[in-house]
Design a protein around this motif. Structure first.
Motif, PDB file in Angstrom:
ATOM      1  N   GLY A 108       8.931   6.185  22.575  1.00  0.00           N
ATOM      2  CA  GLY A 108       8.667   7.461  21.547  1.00  0.00           C
ATOM      3  C   GLY A 108       9.427   8.554  22.468  1.00  0.00           C
ATOM      4  N   ILE A 109       9.494   9.763  21.673  1.00  0.00           N
ATOM      5  CA  ILE A 109       9.894  10.957  22.029  1.00  0.00           C
ATOM      6  C   ILE A 109       9.769  12.106  21.450  1.00  0.00           C
ATOM      7  CG2 ILE A 109      12.356  10.744  21.171  1.00  0.00           C
ATOM      8  CD1 ILE A 109      13.522  12.159  23.740  1.00  0.00           C
ATOM      9  N   ALA A 110       9.121  13.047  21.812  1.00  0.00           N
ATOM     10  CA  ALA A 110       8.781  14.359  21.107  1.00  0.00           C
ATOM     11  C   ALA A 110       9.064  15.488  22.042  1.00  0.00           C
ATOM     12  CB  ALA A 110       7.380  13.963  20.822  1.00  0.00           C
ATOM     13  N   GLU A 111       9.077  16.708  21.379  1.00  0.00           N
ATOM     14  CA  GLU A 111       8.922  18.075  22.208  1.00  0.00           C
ATOM     15  C   GLU A 111       7.816  18.797  21.754  1.00  0.00           C
ATOM     16  OE1 GLU A 111      12.388  21.353  23.342  1.00  0.00           O
ATOM     17  OE2 GLU A 111      11.801  21.228  21.203  1.00  0.00           O
ATOM     18  N   ASP A 112       6.889  19.295  22.709  1.00  0.00           N
ATOM     19  CA  ASP A 112       5.758  19.898  22.495  1.00  0.00           C
ATOM     20  C   ASP A 112       6.118  21.610  22.331  1.00  0.00           C
ATOM     21  OD1 ASP A 112       5.963  21.428  25.018  1.00  0.00           O
ATOM     22  OD2 ASP A 112       4.584  19.903  26.045  1.00  0.00           O
ATOM     23  N   LYS A 113       5.190  22.352  22.020  1.00  0.00           N
ATOM     24  CA  LYS A 113       5.419  23.977  21.581  1.00  0.00           C
ATOM     25  C   LYS A 113       6.066  24.562  23.088  1.00  0.00           C
ATOM     26  CE  LYS A 113       0.738  24.980  22.261  1.00  0.00           C
ATOM     27  NZ  LYS A 113      -0.704  25.667  21.632  1.00  0.00           N
ATOM     28  N   ASN A 114       5.692  24.162  24.136  1.00  0.00           N
ATOM     29  CA  ASN A 114       6.251  24.690  25.271  1.00  0.00           C
ATOM     30  C   ASN A 114       7.591  24.209  26.059  1.00  0.00           C
ATOM     31  OD1 ASN A 114       3.950  26.615  25.891  1.00  0.00           O
ATOM     32  ND2 ASN A 114       2.875  24.570  26.600  1.00  0.00           N
ATOM     33  N   GLY A 115       8.390  23.477  24.923  1.00  0.00           N
ATOM     34  CA  GLY A 115       9.446  22.937  25.204  1.00  0.00           C
ATOM     35  C   GLY A 115       9.760  21.693  26.289  1.00  0.00           C
ATOM     36  N   ASN A 116       8.603  21.130  26.330  1.00  0.00           N
ATOM     37  CA  ASN A 116       8.405  19.881  27.198  1.00  0.00           C
ATOM     38  C   ASN A 116       8.841  18.804  26.413  1.00  0.00           C
ATOM     39  OD1 ASN A 116       7.483  20.918  29.600  1.00  0.00           O
ATOM     40  ND2 ASN A 116       5.487  21.272  28.562  1.00  0.00           N
ATOM     41  N   LEU A 117       9.799  17.970  26.869  1.00  0.00           N
ATOM     42  CA  LEU A 117      10.065  16.605  26.191  1.00  0.00           C
ATOM     43  C   LEU A 117       9.071  15.463  26.797  1.00  0.00           C
ATOM     44  CD1 LEU A 117      13.942  16.505  25.817  1.00  0.00           C
ATOM     45  CD2 LEU A 117      12.251  16.343  24.025  1.00  0.00           C
ATOM     46  N   TRP A 118       8.408  14.832  25.774  1.00  0.00           N
ATOM     47  CA  TRP A 118       7.604  13.719  26.158  1.00  0.00           C
ATOM     48  C   TRP A 118       8.225  12.238  25.936  1.00  0.00           C
ATOM     49  CZ3 TRP A 118       2.060  14.197  27.501  1.00  0.00           C
ATOM     50  CH2 TRP A 118       1.934  15.638  27.754  1.00  0.00           C
ATOM     51  N   ILE A 119       8.279  11.482  26.787  1.00  0.00           N
ATOM     52  CA  ILE A 119       9.396  10.252  26.518  1.00  0.00           C
ATOM     53  C   ILE A 119       8.434   9.042  26.991  1.00  0.00           C
ATOM     54  CG2 ILE A 119      11.194   8.869  27.308  1.00  0.00           C
ATOM     55  CD1 ILE A 119      12.703  11.560  27.818  1.00  0.00           C
ATOM     56  N   GLY A 120       8.406   8.084  26.085  1.00  0.00           N
ATOM     57  CA  GLY A 120       7.383   6.851  26.373  1.00  0.00           C
ATOM     58  C   GLY A 120       8.270   5.777  26.937  1.00  0.00           C
ATOM     59  N   TYR A 121       7.734   5.227  28.156  1.00  0.00           N
ATOM     60  CA  TYR A 121       8.373   4.175  28.507  1.00  0.00           C
ATOM     61  C   TYR A 121       7.364   2.728  28.325  1.00  0.00           C
ATOM     62  CZ  TYR A 121      12.368   6.323  30.482  1.00  0.00           C
ATOM     63  OH  TYR A 121      13.522   7.013  30.736  1.00  0.00           O
ATOM     64  N   THR A 122       7.485   1.880  28.922  1.00  0.00           N
ATOM     65  CA  THR A 122       6.658   0.556  28.476  1.00  0.00           C
ATOM     66  C   THR A 122       5.060   0.812  29.063  1.00  0.00           C
ATOM     67  OG1 THR A 122       8.560  -0.849  28.938  1.00  0.00           O
ATOM     68  CG2 THR A 122       6.228  -2.047  29.133  1.00  0.00           C
ATOM     69  N   ASN A 123       5.213   1.472  30.275  1.00  0.00           N
ATOM     70  CA  ASN A 123       3.606   1.674  30.932  1.00  0.00           C
ATOM     71  C   ASN A 123       3.570   2.969  31.514  1.00  0.00           C
ATOM     72  OD1 ASN A 123       2.713  -1.103  30.464  1.00  0.00           O
ATOM     73  ND2 ASN A 123       4.127  -1.693  31.936  1.00  0.00           N
ATOM     74  N   MET A 124       4.270   3.856  31.032  1.00  0.00           N
ATOM     75  CA  MET A 124       4.484   5.069  31.742  1.00  0.00           C
ATOM     76  C   MET A 124       5.101   6.280  30.865  1.00  0.00           C
ATOM     77  SD  MET A 124       6.186   6.034  35.635  1.00  0.00           S
ATOM     78  CE  MET A 124       4.958   4.776  36.300  1.00  0.00           C
ATOM     79  N   LEU A 125       4.643   7.518  31.051  1.00  0.00           N
ATOM     80  CA  LEU A 125       5.372   8.622  30.211  1.00  0.00           C
ATOM     81  C   LEU A 125       6.327   9.485  31.302  1.00  0.00           C
ATOM     82  CD1 LEU A 125       2.243  10.194  28.246  1.00  0.00           C
ATOM     83  CD2 LEU A 125       3.723   8.226  27.680  1.00  0.00           C
ATOM     84  N   ALA A 126       7.169   9.941  30.804  1.00  0.00           N
ATOM     85  CA  ALA A 126       8.288  10.970  31.408  1.00  0.00           C
ATOM     86  C   ALA A 126       8.108  12.282  30.616  1.00  0.00           C
ATOM     87  CB  ALA A 126       9.501  10.508  31.783  1.00  0.00           C
ATOM     88  N   ILE A 127       7.903  13.527  31.440  1.00  0.00           N
ATOM     89  CA  ILE A 127       7.771  14.655  30.712  1.00  0.00           C
ATOM     90  C   ILE A 127       8.791  15.322  31.184  1.00  0.00           C
ATOM     91  CG2 ILE A 127       6.497  16.893  30.174  1.00  0.00           C
ATOM     92  CD1 ILE A 127       4.096  14.881  30.570  1.00  0.00           C
ATOM     93  N   ILE A 128       9.747  15.807  30.424  1.00  0.00           N
ATOM     94  CA  ILE A 128      11.063  16.701  31.063  1.00  0.00           C
ATOM     95  C   ILE A 128      11.091  18.184  30.535  1.00  0.00           C
ATOM     96  CG2 ILE A 128      13.476  16.866  31.060  1.00  0.00           C
ATOM     97  CD1 ILE A 128      13.768  13.718  30.480  1.00  0.00           C
TER      98      ILE A 128
END
Length: 233
Positions: A108-128
Motif C-alpha cells: 500500500g501507499i498513501a499520503e496524509d494531510k501533513n504530506g507524509n507518504l505511508w508505504i507498506g512492506y511485508t512486515n513493516m511501514l516506511a513513512i517518507i
C-alpha cells in the motif's frame, strides 16, 4: 444517471496466458482516469475523448499515489518503490533502507494531510517526508505487528488506520507517537480488510464476514455480522 455504460477493453493476456488485472485506479483534477495494471504497467484514460495512453513501465505494480508536489509514486510487488515522471514517460526506483534487510515487496501507499507518504512492506511501514528529507521505519520492534499492509485511511484526528491481513485493527498517531490497537480485549476479532469513515466520523472496519463500527468519541466498538439487517441511525 445510470442509463449509459461505457466499456473499455484494452487489456489482454500475456504470453503465458495470464489475464491482466487492474490493481488500483484514481481520477486526477482534469478528470482523467489513471490505473495500474499488473502486467502492462500504467494507463491514463480520457473519458471524454476515449483516448488511452499506456506507460510501459513493466509489471508487478500494485498501488500508486500522487503526492502534493505532483509526483506519482508506485509500489511494486517485486522491487519496492518507484517514482513516475508522466511528462517524460520515465520511471526510477526509490531505494529505502528496508530493502537491504528484507524482500523488497511494496504494497500500500498513501499520503496524509501533513504530506507524509505511508508505504507498506511485508512486515513493516516506511513513512517518507520529502520536505524534511526524513524516512521513518515502523515495525515489530516498535510495537507494530502487521502483515502485508496494503491500504491506509486517515481519520479526522490524523490517525492513520492500516488495512492488512493481520489480526487486530491498528492505527498510528505520529503526533502522539502512539500505536492504537483494537483486539479481543475490546471485542474485535478477525483482520482489517478495509477501513471506511462515515459522515459521523465513525470508523467502519471490514473483515471477510463481519463489519465493526468504532466510535472514537465514545470509544465504543459495535459488531455487525454479515447478513444482519442494516438500519439508518
Amino acid at each position: 444517471n445510470g442509463d449509459v455504460f461505457d466499456l473499455y477493453n484494452f487489456f489482454s493476456k500475456d504470453n503465458q496466458g495470464n489475464l491482466e488485472l487492474v490493481s488500483d485506479l484514481d481520477l486526477d483534477e482534469e478528470g482523467n482516469l489513471w490505473m495500474v495494471a499488473t502486467i502492462s504497467g500504467m494507463y491514463k484514460l480520457n473519458s471524454n475523448t476515449g483516448i488511452v495512453e499506456n506507460y510501459d513501465i513493466g509489471g508487478g505494480f500494485l498501488r500508486f499515489q500522487e503526492d502534493h508536489n505532483g509526483s506519482t509514486w508506485l509500489t511494486n510487488l517485486n522491487s519496492g518503490i518507484y517514482i513516475l515522471n508522466s511528462d517524460q514517460g520515465s520511471i526510477k526506483q526509490f531505494i529505502l533502507p528496508i530493502e537491504k534487510i528484507e524482500r523488497a515487496a511494496g504494497y500500500g501507499i498513501a499520503e496524509d494531510k501533513n504530506g507524509n507518504l505511508w508505504i507498506g512492506y511485508t512486515n513493516m511501514l516506511a513513512i517518507i517526508n520529502a520536505e524534511r528529507n526524513s524516512i521513518r521505519l515502523i515495525g515489530k520492534k516498535d510495537g507494530l505487528s502487521t502483515n502485508i499492509p496494503y491500504e491506509f485511511t486517515e481519520d479526522p484526528k490524523g490517525n492513520v488506520w492500516i488495512s492488512s491481513i493481520s489480526r487486530e485493527a491498528k492505527s498510528i498517531s505520529l503526533s502522539e507517537k502512539k500505536i492504537f490497537t483494537l483486539g479481543r480485549d475490546q471485542g474485535f476479532s478477525g483482520s482489517t480488510r478495509n477501513v471506511v469513515l462515515d459522515p459521523l466520523q465513525r470508523i467502519w472496519i471490514v473483515d471477510n464476514d463481519t463489519v465493526f463500527v468504532f466510535d472514537p468519541a465514545s470509544n465504543q466498538l459495535k459488531k455487525i455480522p454479515t447478513g444482519a439487517a442494516f438500519r439508518t441511525t
